[in-house]
Each structure stands twice: as structure tokens, then as C-alpha cells.
Design a protein around this motif. Structure first.
Motif, PDB file in Angstrom:
ATOM      1  N   GLY A 104       5.793  -4.029 -11.526  1.00  7.62           N
ATOM      2  CA  GLY A 104       5.725  -2.577 -11.452  1.00  7.62           C
ATOM      3  C   GLY A 104       6.063  -1.944 -12.785  1.00  7.62           C
ATOM      4  N   GLN A 141      -0.374  -7.993  -8.522  1.00 11.63           N
ATOM      5  CA  GLN A 141       0.999  -7.645  -8.868  1.00 11.63           C
ATOM      6  C   GLN A 141       1.961  -8.665  -8.273  1.00 11.63           C
ATOM      7  OE1 GLN A 141       2.695  -4.124  -6.926  1.00 11.63           O
ATOM      8  NE2 GLN A 141       1.012  -4.123  -5.447  1.00 11.63           N
ATOM      9  N   HIS A 200       6.244  -5.526  -4.196  1.00  9.42           N
ATOM     10  CA  HIS A 200       5.146  -4.631  -4.530  1.00  9.42           C
ATOM     11  C   HIS A 200       5.747  -3.299  -4.962  1.00  9.42           C
ATOM     12  CE1 HIS A 200       2.358  -7.204  -1.787  1.00  9.42           C
ATOM     13  NE2 HIS A 200       2.533  -7.734  -2.992  1.00  9.42           N
ATOM     14  N   ASN A 201       4.897  -2.299  -5.215  1.00  8.50           N
ATOM     15  CA  ASN A 201       5.399  -1.104  -5.888  1.00  8.50           C
ATOM     16  C   ASN A 201       4.842   0.201  -5.348  1.00  8.50           C
ATOM     17  OD1 ASN A 201       6.900  -2.203  -8.515  1.00  8.50           O
ATOM     18  ND2 ASN A 201       5.106  -3.497  -8.131  1.00  8.50           N
ATOM     19  N   LEU A 218       1.312  -8.830 -12.697  1.00  3.86           N
ATOM     20  CA  LEU A 218       1.864  -7.626 -13.310  1.00  3.86           C
ATOM     21  C   LEU A 218       3.030  -7.093 -12.485  1.00  3.86           C
ATOM     22  CD1 LEU A 218      -1.423  -5.793 -14.342  1.00  3.86           C
ATOM     23  CD2 LEU A 218       0.236  -6.857 -15.866  1.00  3.86           C
ATOM     24  N   LEU A 262       3.141  -2.039 -15.028  1.00  6.15           N
ATOM     25  CA  LEU A 262       2.152  -1.043 -14.622  1.00  6.15           C
ATOM     26  C   LEU A 262       2.559   0.364 -15.059  1.00  6.15           C
ATOM     27  CD1 LEU A 262       1.409  -2.537 -11.104  1.00  6.15           C
ATOM     28  CD2 LEU A 262      -0.175  -2.459 -13.031  1.00  6.15           C
ATOM     29  N   LEU A 316      -4.415  -3.513 -10.895  1.00  8.10           N
ATOM     30  CA  LEU A 316      -4.075  -4.228  -9.660  1.00  8.10           C
ATOM     31  C   LEU A 316      -5.262  -5.050  -9.175  1.00  8.10           C
ATOM     32  CD1 LEU A 316      -2.104  -1.613  -7.495  1.00  8.10           C
ATOM     33  CD2 LEU A 316      -1.228  -3.748  -8.439  1.00  8.10           C
TER      34      LEU A 316
END
Length: 341
Positions: free
Chosen positions: A34, A64, A78-79, A32, A37, A59
């Protein structure tokens, strides 16, 4: 890739997203993004906390990562997220499946391509500290500082450059603390010395959004959107969720169905034109924006933006009735395109 780095839903929830790199490696393969999401959090979250919980559960289940731009060259991260509703605000920062969250209870808060949560951790992944201890990032005895523990020893250059942008954003927000209006937020998003508004170095601020979320639930949430890049040369247009919302096809990107390079394997081996009509018209106008005629158009649009802000303020104060709110965004986009033509 389906979603955006910011958005709102009809429950008054807004989410913004930034890329981040941590000590946890970015896993290879598809996962997934960001942007996914953000979209899923808004689809399923009726409050900021519910959206946060949705994101952390996803997550845990799916992880992710994945390709974050339309290019064969890998680019993943990453986010970190800002999540707000009419009542409360949260910052969620992630490292793989791990995460920490801070409830913002006073003052101002911003994010910008780096970890910002220190010791004020309001909620966290149940294995966050045990993983940090097992990896030797934390001794388990001193105070747990999420940012210090998970920030990489040699962060990417873009994270180092983000420090100035983060400090600049914090300073600008603190300067207006207690009086942060929609107009103030627009001016901050247009600020170039801080690096918040980007239009050089290969990067350009893609789009911008400012939202007013009244605590009074009888009043509508107002979302101002540019729909075009570089807010310093764009116009914020008001959008309100309404049962009588008028669709705005001229800000919808073209659809390519099964021929879309995002749907083919391997992905992103070619590129397609995803610009919508407003984006195209704005791009043409940018080339003349610094000339006499272009400057005049820009001035007219800013006047319309200012007028919209005044009318929205009067609406929220009860000075004028809210009629045909669902047409607001359509009318503004239509006017903007006509002026460019």
C-alpha cells in the motif's frame, strides 16, 4: 518498502492509506505494498482521479501484498485509500486486484482498517461483481453492497477493534461539519478516547499529516507534518512545495545502500536504525515530557504551532504576503530540535 502511508505532491494531491483484509486472500510472495501505491500514485497523479487510476492500473498489472514490516514473520494485507485534490475527493477500497471507489460529494469521510463503501459505488473493477457472484458472495439480484459482499465472515481482531476508531472519527468529523479547519483536524488526530491517536497496546501512531488545499489555484497548498510519532505529544510543522525549497536533512532516514536488509534475500532478516535526527531528539524529549521542564517545552512548541496556524490563515486570506515559504519546514524542524536540546 519505499514510501509511507500518507503523502502529498506538488500538484495538490494528497493520499492516505489503511490496511484492510477482505474475502479475497492475500497472495503470497512479493507485490506492491500500500505504501508503494501511495508513493506511485503521488508520483504520477496530477489529480485525485489520476492517482486513483494509477493505483488501480498498477494493481491490475502487479497485484498487491508483500511483507509490510521489517520482520521475518510474514505480515501482509490489502489496502484502502483516501485521495483528494483541490476539487474532489475519493475513497478507493481494494480486494486483491479488485476494487471499488466512491466519490465523496458532500459531508465528511474517514477510513480505518475496514471496508466503508456500501452501495454508493462510483467506479469499480470491471470484474468486481462477476467475481463476487462466482464465489457465491452475492446472488446477482439484490442491491450490490461492496462492504457487505467483501468483508470476511471472520475478520481479524484488528478489524473489529477498528470499528470503534472508525465510528469515533466519523462522529468527531460530523461534530465539526462545515467548519473543519486545520486546527480541528489536528485535535481529531490527537484524540485518544476514539482510538485515533494510539500510544499503547504495542501500537503507536507513527506520523500525522493535515493539509489545506485551497480551491483558488493562486494560493499554495499547505501540508502540516509531525515527522514524529504520537501527535498528542508532537508538533505539526508547515511544509509548502516551492521552487526555492530548503532541504531538511534532519528528517531524512539514514541510507544503508546494498547492506540494507530490505535489499537482501531473504529480506528483513535483521534490522537497522532508520530514525532521523528529529525522531531521535523527540524520543529523548518524550521521557521528560511529563515533567516540569518537558511540559514547558511542549507548551512552547504548541504555541509555535498555534502561531504557524494563525500566520498560514492570514497568508491564505491575503492579509500577509507569502515570502520564503520554502524555508518554513526547515525553520520549524530546526527550532524543534534546538528546544529538545
Amino acid at each position: 518498502m519505499w514510501g509511507a502511508e500518507m503523502g502529498a505532491n506538488d500538484q495538490g494531491v494528497c493520499i492516505g492509506n489503511e490496511a484492510i483484509w477482505t474475502r479475497e486472500p492475500v497472495a503470497p510472495g512479493e507485490a506492491l505494498l500500500g505504501m508503494d501505491l501511495v508513493r506511485l500514485g503521488l508520483e504520477r497523479g496530477g489529480s485525485a482521479w489520476a492517482a486513483l487510476t494509477t493505483i488501480t492500473e498498477l494493481l491490475e498489472e502487479h497485484g498487491q501484498g508483500g511483507q509490510c514490516k521489517e520482520d521475518p514473520v510474514p505480515f501482509s494485507y490489502h489496502n484502502t485509500f483516501l485521495l483528494v485534490d483541490r476539487i474532489e475527493a475519493w475513497v478507493l477500497e481494494t480486494a486483491g486486484r479488485l476494487w471499488a471507489a466512491q466519490k465523496v460529494t458532500e459531508g465528511v469521510k474517514n477510513i480505518s482498517n475496514q471496508l466503508t463503501i456500501g452501495t454508493q459505488v462510483s467506479a469499480e473493477h470491471p470484474e468486481l461483481r462477476s467475481v463476487a457472484r462466482a464465489q457465491g458472495w452475492w446472488d446477482g439480484e439484490g442491491e450490490f453492497n461492496f462492504s457487505q459482499v467483501f468483508t470476511p465472515e471472520k475478520p481479524p481482531v484488528r478489524m473489529e477493534l477498528a470499528k470503534q476508531r472508525y465510528r469515533g472519527g466519523t462522529e468527531l468529523l460530523q461534530r465539526h461539519a462545515g467548519a473543519v479547519t486545520a486546527g480541528v483536524m489536528m485535535s481529531i488526530l490527537r484524540d485518544k478516547p476514539s482510538g485515533i491517536c494510539m500510544d499503547s497496546g504495542g501500537f503507536c501512531t507513527t506520523g500525522s499529516m493535515v493539509s489545506i488545499l485551497p480551491r483558488d489555484t493562486t494560493l499554495p497548498c499547505i501540508h502540516f507534518l509531525t515527522g514524529t510519532p504520537d501527535p498528542s505529544r508532537s508538533v505539526f510543522k508547515p511544509f509548502v512545495f516551492s521552487d526555492r525549497y530548503t532541504p531538511v536533512p534532519r528528517v531524512v532516514s539514514p541510507q544503508y545502500g546494498p547492506d540494507d536488509p530490505v535489499r537482501k534475500q531473504p529480506r528483513f532478516q535483521s534490522q537497522v536504525d532508520r530514525r532521523h535526527d528529529l525522531y531521535k531528539a523527540h524520543q529523548v524529549a518524550l521521557s521528560t515530557m511529563e515533567t516540569g521542564s518537558g511540559e514547558e517545552i511542549h507548551h512552547i512548541l504548541r504555541e509555535l504551532e498555534s502561531q504557524c496556524l494563525s500566520e498560514i490563515s492570514a497568508l491564505l486570506s491575503g492579509d500577509i504576503a507569502g515570502e520564503e515559504l520554502g524555508d518554513l519546514f526547515f525553520d520549524c524542524v530546526d527550532t524543534e530540535i534546538k528546544l529538545y536540546q
